[in-house]
Structures are given as structure tokens and as C-alpha cells.
Design a protein around this motif. Structure first.
Motif, PDB file in Angstrom:
ATOM      1  N   ALA A 275      -8.252 -54.466   7.512  1.00 40.32           N
ATOM      2  CA  ALA A 275      -7.470 -54.207   6.799  1.00 40.32           C
ATOM      3  C   ALA A 275      -7.534 -53.018   5.824  1.00 40.32           C
ATOM      4  CB  ALA A 275      -6.699 -55.330   5.850  1.00 40.32           C
ATOM      5  N   LEU A 276      -8.898 -53.077   5.158  1.00 43.24           N
ATOM      6  CA  LEU A 276      -9.260 -52.282   4.206  1.00 43.24           C
ATOM      7  C   LEU A 276      -9.578 -50.638   4.657  1.00 43.24           C
ATOM      8  CD1 LEU A 276     -11.739 -54.383   1.637  1.00 43.24           C
ATOM      9  CD2 LEU A 276      -9.377 -53.798   1.237  1.00 43.24           C
ATOM     10  N   THR A 277     -10.338 -50.826   5.652  1.00 47.58           N
ATOM     11  CA  THR A 277     -10.892 -49.725   6.123  1.00 47.58           C
ATOM     12  C   THR A 277      -9.889 -48.800   7.198  1.00 47.58           C
ATOM     13  OG1 THR A 277     -11.669 -50.897   8.183  1.00 47.58           O
ATOM     14  CG2 THR A 277     -13.238 -50.368   6.330  1.00 47.58           C
ATOM     15  N   ASN A 278      -9.014 -49.499   7.802  1.00 50.16           N
ATOM     16  CA  ASN A 278      -7.833 -48.797   8.529  1.00 50.16           C
ATOM     17  C   ASN A 278      -6.721 -48.330   7.988  1.00 50.16           C
ATOM     18  OD1 ASN A 278      -9.692 -49.522  10.751  1.00 50.16           O
ATOM     19  ND2 ASN A 278      -8.818 -51.008  11.602  1.00 50.16           N
ATOM     20  N   VAL A 279      -6.338 -48.990   6.860  1.00 51.34           N
ATOM     21  CA  VAL A 279      -4.961 -48.844   6.308  1.00 51.34           C
ATOM     22  C   VAL A 279      -4.993 -48.667   4.830  1.00 51.34           C
ATOM     23  CG1 VAL A 279      -2.636 -49.753   6.330  1.00 51.34           C
ATOM     24  CG2 VAL A 279      -3.787 -50.065   8.312  1.00 51.34           C
ATOM     25  N   VAL A 280      -5.759 -49.707   4.051  1.00 52.75           N
ATOM     26  CA  VAL A 280      -5.375 -49.949   2.647  1.00 52.75           C
ATOM     27  C   VAL A 280      -6.109 -48.709   1.955  1.00 52.75           C
ATOM     28  CG1 VAL A 280      -6.120 -51.286   0.488  1.00 52.75           C
ATOM     29  CG2 VAL A 280      -5.172 -52.576   2.670  1.00 52.75           C
ATOM     30  N   LEU A 281      -7.202 -48.451   2.144  1.00 53.94           N
ATOM     31  CA  LEU A 281      -8.089 -47.327   1.611  1.00 53.94           C
ATOM     32  C   LEU A 281      -7.576 -45.939   1.945  1.00 53.94           C
ATOM     33  CD1 LEU A 281      -9.647 -47.933  -1.055  1.00 53.94           C
ATOM     34  CD2 LEU A 281      -9.492 -49.987   0.465  1.00 53.94           C
ATOM     35  N   PRO A 282      -7.484 -46.000   3.362  1.00 52.45           N
ATOM     36  CA  PRO A 282      -7.236 -44.544   3.608  1.00 52.45           C
ATOM     37  C   PRO A 282      -5.822 -44.014   3.402  1.00 52.45           C
ATOM     38  CG  PRO A 282      -8.250 -45.806   5.419  1.00 52.45           C
ATOM     39  CD  PRO A 282      -8.132 -46.732   4.330  1.00 52.45           C
ATOM     40  N   SER A 283      -4.986 -45.073   2.933  1.00 48.29           N
ATOM     41  CA  SER A 283      -3.608 -44.606   2.630  1.00 48.29           C
ATOM     42  C   SER A 283      -3.479 -44.095   0.987  1.00 48.29           C
ATOM     43  CB  SER A 283      -2.674 -45.828   2.672  1.00 48.29           C
ATOM     44  OG  SER A 283      -3.002 -46.960   1.732  1.00 48.29           O
ATOM     45  N   VAL A 284      -4.648 -44.209   0.328  1.00 50.55           N
ATOM     46  CA  VAL A 284      -4.726 -43.818  -1.130  1.00 50.55           C
ATOM     47  C   VAL A 284      -5.873 -42.648  -1.241  1.00 50.55           C
ATOM     48  CG1 VAL A 284      -3.804 -45.971  -1.917  1.00 50.55           C
ATOM     49  CG2 VAL A 284      -6.180 -45.868  -1.817  1.00 50.55           C
TER      50      VAL A 284
END
Length: 445
Positions: free
Chosen positions: A289-298
Motif C-alpha cells: 500500500a505504501l510503496t505502490n500507491v500511498v507515497l507515489p501519489s504524493v
């Protein structure tokens, strides 16, 4: 071990997400030419998560109708589908259609959905396919999966994507006449060295050749583990290694509880208790969740206030960090669950710092200092490096548990990505919780 098989396993892993990763790095060239503008990433995020119907279908078929789906045939179908979709994207990505009186990039959306369905489904098909090869090649596969983000970034670097020139917004046509009153600069993306179409045509071929050679090249045949003798030898070797390197192989959650007193589960080979299984899959879901979406989105919000160079350095070095972590895991395959939890906490802490800088955008800490850009770049490096290493170790653990464990591994990877998207989409695209930094104008005191 065969160097050729290692290379093909790497290419095979690279074909898993290279198309979608390539789509993201092309955004600076796509956005100015589509009616959605910078809302395009939000639409793409939703489409990618809708494409999880692919892995959901495969997982349910594996659970309720085992042996009905031919795994190799499914891989061929999705790779051919991805190749065709990527090839057609090169022709039709600029085509628009009117929907409810508003022009939209319908062809781009449809082809992106098929690309995403292919890449999402690869999570529950490519990993189990690696069971046909010796365990050593699984780490190489993860290296290739990391390169699936690095390769498009390198190609885009030669293409010249995202190169910004800061121009005076009131600059007259005659360059000899300058305006002394205006200090506002406007960011203008420079033309690419080669077109978006060429980029998509190049990506359309990645992975197809690898899977054909991986199945049919005679040099690869000796690395398959189909015979019972080979399986027995591998099992004996693994048992020996577990006793020889107990500090690397022993699952450690409760060091004071004797192994024979632990309640084993029926998951895989029963090596781990149900608590340990939930612990492993919980971490897997969280880090994806963190590496694929949450952080890349910001990422743009966290980096752009420090300048365009800091943004591109963080994106490129993060892409390098993923395969680097897999390469480290090849020589240091520590399967300690305690270390896994420690690295997850470490990476999550760095991720919290990055998220904090994104929330503070366009005026994060040290925004006017060179050290600020250095800190944010290294934060992205260590964030990806630590959590990518955890991903590989979980993959190795589940590979030892058998084919079914790897299917569930892929399903949990997609579940984590889905939960991350459901969380971040409204924050970024609906409520506008984050504010972008301007690469040419910094207005922070």
C-alpha cells in the motif's frame, strides 16, 4: 545456475509492471495533449484499481476450481493482451470522444484498463510460475520487477521527459527588451527527443520474448524443478541450510517459545503458526500500500517544492533502489520475522516523514536550503530500499511454502494497492488535501 536463466527471469519480472510504470513516467508529455489535463493521474489510478478484477478472478478460480486454469496459458494470454494494448496505445492515446458533452480520452482509458488488468493479474500468475524454476531464480525475478520501474525511467531520461525551462511570464517577443517589473516565472516543459508513440512501441515488446525463451530455450530446461528427485534434493538442501544458518532461516517472533510447542497452521507446509502467517501477510499488504500507491501519489508534492532536480533525482534513485534491494537480498536472504518487522517500522517511519513534507507543501522543512533537497532524495532512497528488501524476503518465505502461498502473495499485493488507492484518491483528487509546489517560483518565507 545458468546466467541465461537469471537474465530471462529478470526480463520476465520486468514484464510484470513495465507498461503501467511506463505510462506514469510519460505523464508530463501526455497531460498537455489530453482534455483531462493534470486530472489524468486520478482517472488512471481508478482504472488501475478497477483492473483488480483480473487477479480476483484468478485467485477465486485457484481457490474453488483448482487445476481448471492452465497457468502457463493464462500468462501467454495476458502477455499477448498487454503487448497488443501497449502497441495500440501508441496509435490511439491522443484520440478523444465526447461523453456527456465533454471530450474525454476514451481510447486511452480503455487501453489503460487492459494494460492494468494484465499487470495486476501478473501478481497472481508470474510468481506461482516461478515455482517451476529453482528457488535461486525468485530473487532474480524480484530484481526484474524492480527494473520494471527503472527501465521506463531511464528511457524517459533519454527521451527528455519532464525537462522544465523557467520563462518570464511577461517576457516580450523581442529578447533584447526585458521587463524589469515582473519576477514571476512560468514552467514550460521542453519537447521530447522522441515521441510518445515510439516509447509505447518499445514497451510493447518487453516481456513477450522473455516468457517464450523461459519456456522453450533448451538452456533453461535444466533449471526446472519438475522431477521428484530434484524436489527431494532441494528439500534436503533447504533443511541443511536451515540448520547451518539458523540465525538467517529461523522465523523469530517469540524467541522464548520452543518450536515444537508452537501451534502450526495448515497454511502451505505448516512451517508457521496462524499468527505468523497473518503477521507476514499484514506486513506484505501494508508495505505494498505504501510503496505502490500511498507515497507515489504524493511524490510530486513532497519533492517539487525543493526543485525540479530534486523531484527527478528522487524518482530515478527510488527506481534504482528497488532492484538494488533485490540484489542485496540475493546475497543476504535473512528470513527473520523480527528483522522484517524492524525494517518495516524503519521504512514506515521514513514514509511518515515524506508524507509530512507532502502535507506541508508548498512550504516543507528546509525548502529554501540545498540540504532540504538532499534530505528528501535520501529519504526516498531509504524508504524504497528498506521496504523492497522486506518484499523480497516475504517472497522467499512464501516460495518455500509452495505454489498456493505465492498465489495468495500476489493477491495480498493487489489488496494492499487497492486499499492504498481507496485511501489516497479522495484525499488527493476529491478534497484537494495537498498543494503543489511550483518548480520555478518558491514563495515561502
Amino acid at each position: 545456475m545458468s546466467l541465461l536463466t537469471h537474465l530471462l527471469a529478470c526480463l520476465f519480472g520486468m514484464g510484470s509492471w513495465v507498461s503501467i510504470n511506463g505510462l506514469w513516467v510519460e505523464l508530463p508529455l501526455l497531460v498537455p495533449q489530453v482534455p483531462e489535463g493534470w486530472y489524468l493521474p486520478s482517472y488512471l489510478s481508478v482504472l488501475i484499481q478497477m483492473a483488480n478484477v483480473g487477479p480476483l478472478f484468478v485467485t477465486l478460480m485457484h481457490r474453488f476450481r483448482p487445476r481448471v486454469l492452465n497457468e502457463t496459458m493464462v500468462i501467454y494470454v495476458i502477455i499477448c493482451l498487454g503487448t497488443v494494448a501497449s502497441f495500440l496505445l501508441g496509435f490511439f492515446w491522443k484520440e478523444t470522444s465526447t461523453v456527456a458533452g465533454t471530450p474525454h480520452s476514451v481510447a486511452l482509458f480503455i487501453l489503460t484498463f487492459f494494460l492494468a488488468a494484465v499487470d495486476c493479474t501478473s501478481s497472481v500468475t508470474f510468481l506461482p510460475f516461478m515455482m517451476h524454476l529453482k528457488p535461486q531464480y525468485l530473487t532474480t525475478y524480484f530484481i526484474g520487477e524492480g527494473v520494471s520501474g527503472l527501465l521506463p525511467a531511464v528511457v524517459a531520461l533519454f527521451q527528455g521527459v519532464g525537462i522544465v525551462q523557467c520563462l518570464n511570464s511577461s517576457q516580450p517577443l523581442n529578447p533584447n527588451l526585458t521587463s524589469s517589473n515582473s519576477s514571476d516565472l512560468q514552467a514550460e516543459y521542453q519537447p521530447a527527443n522522441f515521441s510518445v508513440e515510439v516509447f509505447f512501441f518499445f514497451l510493447s515488446l518487453v516481456g513477450l520474448l522473455a516468457v517464450l525463451l523461459l519456456n522453450y530455450h533448451p538452456a533453461v530446461a535444466k533449471d526446472y524443478t519438475n522431477s521428484q528427485d530434484s524436489q527431494d534434493q532441494n528439500s534436503a538442501k533447504e533443511t541443511y541450510q536451515k540448520h547451518k544458518r539458523w540465525d538467517e532461516q529461523k522465523p523469530m517472533i517469540d524467541l522464548n517459545t520452543p518450536t515444537n510447542h508452537k501451534r502450526r497452521s495448515s497454511f502451505g507446509k505448516g512451517t508457521y503458526s496462524w499468527m505468523q502467517v497473518l503477521y507476514i501477510f499484514g506486513i506484505l499488504c501494508w508495505i505494498n500500500a505504501l510503496t505502490n500507491v500511498v507515497l507515489p501519489s504524493v511524490q510530486s508534492y513532497s519533492c517539487m517544492p525543493y526543485g525540479n532536480k530534486a523531484y527527478h533525482l528522487s524518482a530515478t534513485m527510488a527506481a534504482v533502489s528497488n532492484p538494488l534491494a533485490c540484489f542485496i537480498a540475493m546475497f543476504l536472504p535473512v528470513r527473520s520475522l523480527l528483522l522484517m518487522g524492524g525494517l518495516t517500522l524503519f521504512g514506515s517511519g521514513i514514509g511518515a516523514f515524506i508524507m509530512g513534507m507532502a502535507v506541508l507543501s508548498p512550504c516543507p522543512l528546509l525548502v529554501n536550503e540545498t540540504s532540504g533537497g538532499v534530505v528528501i532524495v535520501f529519504s526516498w532512497i531509504f524508504f524504497i530500499l528498506s521496504l523492497s528488501y522486506v518484499k523480497v524476503i516475504i517472497g522467499l518465505i512464501l516460495r518455500d511454502e509452495g505454489h498456493s502461498a505465492l498465489v495468495w502473495c500476489g493477491a495480498v499485493v493487489q489488496l494492499g494497492s487497492l486499499l492504498g488507492a481507496v485511501t489516497m484518491f479522495p484525499l488527493v483528487s476529491v478534497f484537494g488535501f495537498f498543494s503543489s509546489g511550483d518548480p520555478c517560483n518558491t514563495k515561502c518565507s
